[in-house]
Design a protein around this motif. Sequence first.
Motif, short mmCIF file in Angstrom:
data_model
loop_
_atom_site.label_atom_id
_atom_site.label_comp_id
_atom_site.label_asym_id
_atom_site.label_seq_id
_atom_site.Cartn_x
_atom_site.Cartn_y
_atom_site.Cartn_z
N ILE A 1 3.90 -3.24 -11.41
CA ILE A 1 5.33 -3.45 -11.16
C ILE A 1 5.56 -3.63 -9.65
CG2 ILE A 1 7.62 -2.38 -11.26
CD1 ILE A 1 6.62 -0.89 -13.81
N ALA A 2 4.91 -2.78 -8.86
CA ALA A 2 5.07 -2.86 -7.40
C ALA A 2 4.60 -4.23 -6.89
CB ALA A 2 4.28 -1.73 -6.73
N ALA A 3 3.49 -4.72 -7.44
CA ALA A 3 2.92 -5.99 -6.95
C ALA A 3 3.91 -7.13 -7.11
CB ALA A 3 1.62 -6.29 -7.70
N LEU B 1 -5.63 -8.72 -6.49
CA LEU B 1 -5.81 -7.36 -7.00
C LEU B 1 -6.94 -7.26 -8.03
CD1 LEU B 1 -2.05 -6.35 -7.33
CD2 LEU B 1 -3.70 -5.44 -5.70
N ALA B 2 -8.07 -7.86 -7.70
CA ALA B 2 -9.20 -7.84 -8.65
C ALA B 2 -9.62 -6.40 -8.97
CB ALA B 2 -10.37 -8.63 -8.07
N GLY B 3 -9.49 -5.51 -7.98
CA GLY B 3 -9.90 -4.13 -8.20
C GLY B 3 -8.96 -3.34 -9.10
N LEU B 4 -7.75 -3.86 -9.31
CA LEU B 4 -6.76 -3.13 -10.13
C LEU B 4 -7.07 -3.24 -11.61
CD1 LEU B 4 -4.05 -1.56 -10.18
CD2 LEU B 4 -2.88 -3.77 -10.26
N ARG B 5 -7.63 -4.37 -12.04
CA ARG B 5 -7.90 -4.67 -13.45
C ARG B 5 -6.59 -4.75 -14.24
NH1 ARG B 5 -10.57 -7.38 -13.60
NH2 ARG B 5 -11.45 -7.19 -15.66
N LEU B 6 -5.82 -5.80 -14.01
CA LEU B 6 -4.59 -6.00 -14.76
C LEU B 6 -4.42 -7.48 -15.08
CD1 LEU B 6 -1.91 -4.98 -15.97
CD2 LEU B 6 -0.88 -5.19 -13.70
N GLY B 7 -4.24 -7.75 -16.36
CA GLY B 7 -3.97 -9.11 -16.80
C GLY B 7 -2.95 -9.07 -17.92
N TYR B 8 -2.44 -10.22 -18.32
CA TYR B 8 -1.48 -10.22 -19.43
C TYR B 8 -1.52 -11.52 -20.20
CZ TYR B 8 1.58 -12.49 -15.93
OH TYR B 8 2.11 -13.31 -14.97
N ILE C 1 0.84 -1.20 0.00
CA ILE C 1 0.00 0.00 0.00
C ILE C 1 0.88 1.26 0.00
CG2 ILE C 1 -1.76 1.28 1.31
CD1 ILE C 1 -2.81 -1.28 0.00
N GLU C 2 1.98 1.19 0.75
CA GLU C 2 2.92 2.33 0.73
C GLU C 2 3.49 2.53 -0.67
OE1 GLU C 2 3.47 4.60 3.07
OE2 GLU C 2 1.86 3.51 4.09
N ASP C 3 3.82 1.42 -1.33
CA ASP C 3 4.34 1.50 -2.71
C ASP C 3 3.32 2.11 -3.66
OD1 ASP C 3 6.49 0.19 -1.63
OD2 ASP C 3 6.09 -1.74 -2.61
N VAL C 4 2.05 1.79 -3.42
CA VAL C 4 0.99 2.33 -4.29
C VAL C 4 0.90 3.85 -4.12
CG1 VAL C 4 -1.51 2.38 -4.69
CG2 VAL C 4 -0.35 0.19 -4.37
#
Length: 359
Positions: A257-259, A221-228, A45-48
């Motif tokens: 990246i932080a994750a 991190l479902a709320g982030l919306r990131l996939g690849y 969270i600090e990284d975010v």
Amino acid sequence: MTKKRSGLESRKEARLSSTYHSPQVDVDIRLNTNESPYSAPLGFIEDVKKAIEDASLNRYPDRNAVDLRQAIADYHSCNVNNVFCANGSNEVIQTLLFSFVSSGDEVVVFEPTYALHSHISKIAGASLIVGERNANFQVDEDEIVKILDRSEPKIIFFCSPNNPTGNLESYEVVKRTLEMFSGIVVVDEAYVQFAEFNFVELLKEYDNLVIIRTFSKTWGLAGLRLGYGLSSSSIAAELFNTVLPYHLNSLTQRIGIAALNYEQEMLERVALMKEDRGNLINGLENMGVEVFPSESNFILFRPNMSPKIVWESLVKKSILIRDCSSWPRLEGCLRVSVGTRLENEVFLTSLAEIIDESK
Ligand SMILES: *Cc1c(COP(=O)(O)O)cnc(C)c1O
């Protein structure tokens, strides 16, 4: 005179079946969408916060998301050109379809499986071929041979572990498909960290394989919306040609990246949930409920009573699970996600009460 077609008439085929949407009911215990029950580590969270401070939001994001893709490439020991990122794996799948499937082209899914594979295919105008799974919810090689004999699909979808059934796809069958078929073979690995094996190694051998991953489940991190997507560089390049410019915002890129720096924490939680999955399966089996094996963070089960009554009675006890009973081939079935230890215990106790009361 023929009646004028209204400009406001929508594309019916582009609608997601109303039985798919998981109701977003306000409850205490949410075990319906296979999210992680754990919030992010404090350090993250600090990284975010730092990522927000550093992002120059007056500027457009890096269109090619190079830093994020490089971090993912490092994580998988592949090249940055093998990685394509998007807003959730759903957008990866959508981009793949928009890139390779023209209206009327055939796409194969094996039901029951993740509803979005067929839904996004339909939005893209594909003609859907529905293959069957066997009694263990696996795809037999014969089924693929049969489909390839009578059609010329552009894409074949696998899902490993398969949602909503929980089993892995057969390694041999996916490999044989990659050999027999010159189109694109997708393996959706949204839950793969919960499972015994993955298909990433096959990327080295087959340039028609696309592996789909997401931050929504195991990474919490479902709320982030990131996939690849991981694929040959030529497929990835096609995806970049099709996707809208600046689709992936600066914050998502930085937070992704932080994750990746918290892999250890992620793996510890996955290990905990795998252990809890075992307890959940035992608890269900002890109630005499039919339980399907799971390599994922959810369990498909079939109670000996009306699934609708089970679902509704659980909601009354402020517990939300997924009612899959109206989905084709899943008559009588419900799906529960692995929650925290306490949530799982409350779920099991409540279900036992509901089953007892029905007797
Ligand atoms: C949940 C899930 C996803 C995740 O989709 P996102 O768009 O990344 O949130 C992808 N595939 C399967 C099979 C899923 O169950």
